[in-house]
Design an enzyme around this catalytic site. Structure first.
Site, short mmCIF file in Angstrom:
data_model
loop_
_atom_site.label_atom_id
_atom_site.label_comp_id
_atom_site.label_asym_id
_atom_site.label_seq_id
_atom_site.Cartn_x
_atom_site.Cartn_y
_atom_site.Cartn_z
N ASP A 242 -50.28 -59.74 -27.28
CA ASP A 242 -51.39 -58.57 -27.24
C ASP A 242 -51.46 -58.20 -25.77
OD1 ASP A 242 -54.53 -57.86 -26.88
OD2 ASP A 242 -53.81 -57.40 -28.87
N ASN A 250 -55.23 -46.71 -20.86
CA ASN A 250 -55.16 -45.18 -21.33
C ASN A 250 -56.55 -44.70 -20.71
OD1 ASN A 250 -53.47 -45.36 -23.55
ND2 ASN A 250 -54.60 -46.52 -24.82
N HIS A 255 -53.25 -41.08 -22.03
CA HIS A 255 -52.68 -41.63 -23.11
C HIS A 255 -51.23 -41.66 -23.06
CE1 HIS A 255 -55.86 -42.65 -25.89
NE2 HIS A 255 -56.63 -41.72 -25.30
N ASP A 259 -48.81 -44.77 -23.62
CA ASP A 259 -47.55 -44.83 -24.53
C ASP A 259 -46.35 -45.14 -23.68
OD1 ASP A 259 -49.10 -43.62 -26.61
OD2 ASP A 259 -48.49 -41.86 -26.37
N GLU A 285 -51.83 -51.90 -29.42
CA GLU A 285 -50.89 -52.73 -28.24
C GLU A 285 -50.62 -54.22 -28.62
OE1 GLU A 285 -55.45 -53.44 -27.64
OE2 GLU A 285 -54.18 -52.02 -28.27
#
Length: 370
Positions: A242, A250, A255, A259, A285
């Site tokens: 994680d 973000n 974003h 990504d 994530e």
């Protein structure tokens, strides 16, 4: 309801071809036995050839039965995926070639049998087995046609029908000229359609098994792997990854950069695992590594290697700003009494411990300590 035939394993496909071959030979045997009891037909057949072929058909049927029984009760080893198709191809070739000699290489029945079986084999078998099945039969078929055209081989061996048509070179040449284009066009067109269909199926399969953003395994593959691990005899380890404070990435960089971070991390995990292991995305994530036949020590070493690599990733924005990352890892190993979902729950609890202990670290949790 039923699994598509094209998705069957090579053993099941070979068994299907043996079943088809058995049905063909059974029909041929019934027809010859019928001729044997019809004395009014004896004037048009060679009885000595008929007697021999009844025995040949019985032997071939027995071989098909043995092959089918072997497919049902075969021992589980890697050699059978080679032995069974080779046996099937040899037996099919022998039975078809014998019948083509009996009724004539240029006869409509022989041509129909050849084209139909060829199309079935082209559809359900990989290319290697297509050549295994078809090449010997095709070479034999072409040779028979050539010898028939040059009067070195009778048009047929079974029938005693006197007709100049079967010995007339003009008639034989005409049949060959009319048959060849149909046969070639049918095979080539079938091959073209199958190639396009297989490419489409391969693309659909890849799309259904890959996360659309990161291009690593998705939840469908992970769930399928868990189902396979239900009866696993070898140990395996699960590692949940994680990314720490990913929401800030973000919020701060947008974003699109978020990504890009996910893609970079996913590819890093994919490069770290072995070919028979799985690196997949659970969602958001969060990632999962399924390490098959691995000890806890090895799993911890792999997780630590990934943690260090993620920390050292150099991801820059369009403005040249470096994004610094870290990730927390939860590790759990399988035991005989734990199901894959229970092992995943242990790894998730280990991840929780890593998060609460300061993040950017690897934690392991065992069943007795949970």
């Amino acid at each position: 309801m039923f699994e598509p035939i094209v998705n069957w394993g090579i053993i099941k496909k070979s068994a299907l071809m043996m079943l088809i071959g058995f049905g063909l030979n059974l029909e041929w045997l019934i027809w010859k036995v019928y001729l044997y009891f019809r004395e009014d037909y004896w004037q048009w057949i060679h009885l000595d050839v008929l007697y021999e072929q009844i025995g040949v058909n019985v032997c071939v049927l027995c071989l098909f039965i043995l092959g089918l029984l072997y497919c049902i009760f075969l021992p589980k080893n890697n050699y059978n995926k080679y032995i069974v198709p080779i046996f099937t191809g040899i037996l099919l070739n022998i039975s078809i070639c014998i019948e083509s000699l009996l009724v004539g290489a240029l006869s409509p029945s022989n041509i129909a049998t050849y084209i139909c079986l060829t199309n079935i084999i082209l559809i359900i078998f990989p290319r290697f087995y297509v050549y295994l099945f078809l090449m010997p039969c095709t070479i034999f078929y072409i040779s028979c046609c050539y010898l028939t055209l040059h009067h070195q081989l009778p048009y047929d061996l079974l029938f005693a029908i006197s007709s100049t048509r079967y010995s007339n070179s003009f008639w034989l040449d005409s049949m060959m000229i009319m048959i060849a284009p149909v046969l070639i066009f049918t095979l080539l067109f079938t091959e073209l359609l199958l190639k396009q269909w297989r490419n489409r199926e391969r693309l659909i399969q890849q799309t259904s098994q890959r996360d659309p953003l990161t291009n690593i395994a998705n939840r469908r593959v992970i769930d399928h792997t868990f189902a396979q691990l239900q009866n696993a005899t070898h140990p395996y380890c699960l590692v949940i990854v994680d990314l720490d404070f990913f929401k800030q990435v973000n919020d701060r960089y947008g974003h699109n950069m978020g990504d890009q971070v996910l893609i970079e991390v996913a590819q890093l995990l994919q490069r770290t695992v072995r070919l028979n292991d799985i690196a997949g995305r659970l969602g958001g994530e969060e990632f999962l590594m399924i390490l098959k036949n691995q000890t806890e020590e090895n799993a911890l070493a792999i997780a630590e290697r990934c943690r260090s690599a993620i920390q050292n990733l150099n991801i820059q924005t369009a403005e040249g700003i470096s994004i610094h990352l870290s990730a927390s890892f939860g590790v759990a190993s399988s035991t005989a009494d734990l199901k894959p979902q229970q092992v995943l729950n242990l790894a998730d609890k280990a991840l929780y411990v890593a998060k609460n202990s300061g993040r950017n670290q690897v934690q392991i949790l065992r069943a007795e300590s949970s």
